[in-house]
Design an enzyme around this catalytic site. Structure first.
Site, PDB file in Angstrom:
ATOM      1  N   GLU A  47     -14.530  -8.981  -6.191  1.00 46.48           N
ATOM      2  CA  GLU A  47     -13.619  -7.908  -6.586  1.00 46.48           C
ATOM      3  C   GLU A  47     -13.325  -7.973  -8.079  1.00 46.48           C
ATOM      4  OE1 GLU A  47      -9.161  -6.081  -5.743  1.00 46.48           O
ATOM      5  OE2 GLU A  47      -9.669  -8.079  -4.980  1.00 46.48           O
ATOM      6  N   GLU A 146      -4.048  -1.769  -0.372  1.00 38.95           N
ATOM      7  CA  GLU A 146      -3.439  -2.867  -1.114  1.00 38.95           C
ATOM      8  C   GLU A 146      -2.456  -2.269  -2.117  1.00 38.95           C
ATOM      9  OE1 GLU A 146      -4.738  -7.055  -3.071  1.00 38.95           O
ATOM     10  OE2 GLU A 146      -5.816  -5.303  -3.798  1.00 38.95           O
TER      11      GLU A 146
END
Length: 179
Positions: A47, A146
């Site tokens: 990520e 998120e």
């Protein structure tokens, strides 16, 4: 699927001065990790995290950098975890990035920019468009939320019910016609 962290540029160190060494170490670690994960039939996810707001020292910052590293590592069980919040802050151009990196994507995360709240909160991103784009591109993976909800969990997922209803779907994403 498991997020494999890239690490941080050491304190007091110039990023450019250590970039080559950090990349070499990261690639070696990723190959080792990918081999271990493959024994368990697991996918490792890289990520990119923006270094403008969230973590100024984080090593992996853009999908371009992640794609280059994934190519160098050359393991099929390593994929890109594309967090649209970070991608927008670092690069924008989300449509093109989704089209370009779709074959590498193993997971997508969302949050509104700049407040990192629900997708229907005020901000830069048009999530109905993004969701339709993902569908048209054939993305079938998960989209993780998120973000920092403004209220409790149920309130924080209210946007999803509204989105489903706008698409003629019921709670859970099932077609009303199918019922």
């Amino acid at each position: 699927r498991i997020h494999v962290m890239a690490g941080r540029v050491p304190l007091g160190t110039d990023r450019a001065a250590v970039a080559g060494e950090m990349e070499t170490t990261f690639i070696e670690n990723l190959r080792y990790t990918a081999d271990l994960l493959s024994q368990e039939d697991m996918i490792g996810l890289l990520e990119p995290i923006n270094n403008r707001i969230t973590d100024p020292r984080y090593y992996l910052n853009t999908p371009q950098q992640a794609a280059a590293i994934l190519e160098k590592v050359g393991r099929p069980n390593l994929k890109l975890q594309l967090d649209l919040f970070h991608c927008q802050i670092m690069d924008g151009n989300l449509s093109r990035n989704l089209e370009t990196y779709l074959p590498l994507i193993g997971h997508i995360q969302i949050a509104q920019v700049p407040g990192r709240h629900e997708p229907d909160s005020p901000g830069e991103l048009n999530f109905p468009y993004i969701f339709e784009l993902l569908e048209s591109l054939g993305y079938t993976g998960y989209v993780g939320c998120e973000y920092a909800p403004k209220g409790d969990t149920l309130e924080g997922l209210g946007w999803l019910r509204s989105y489903w209803e706008s698409r003629g779907l019921q709670h859970g994403g099932t077609s009303k016609a199918a019922k």
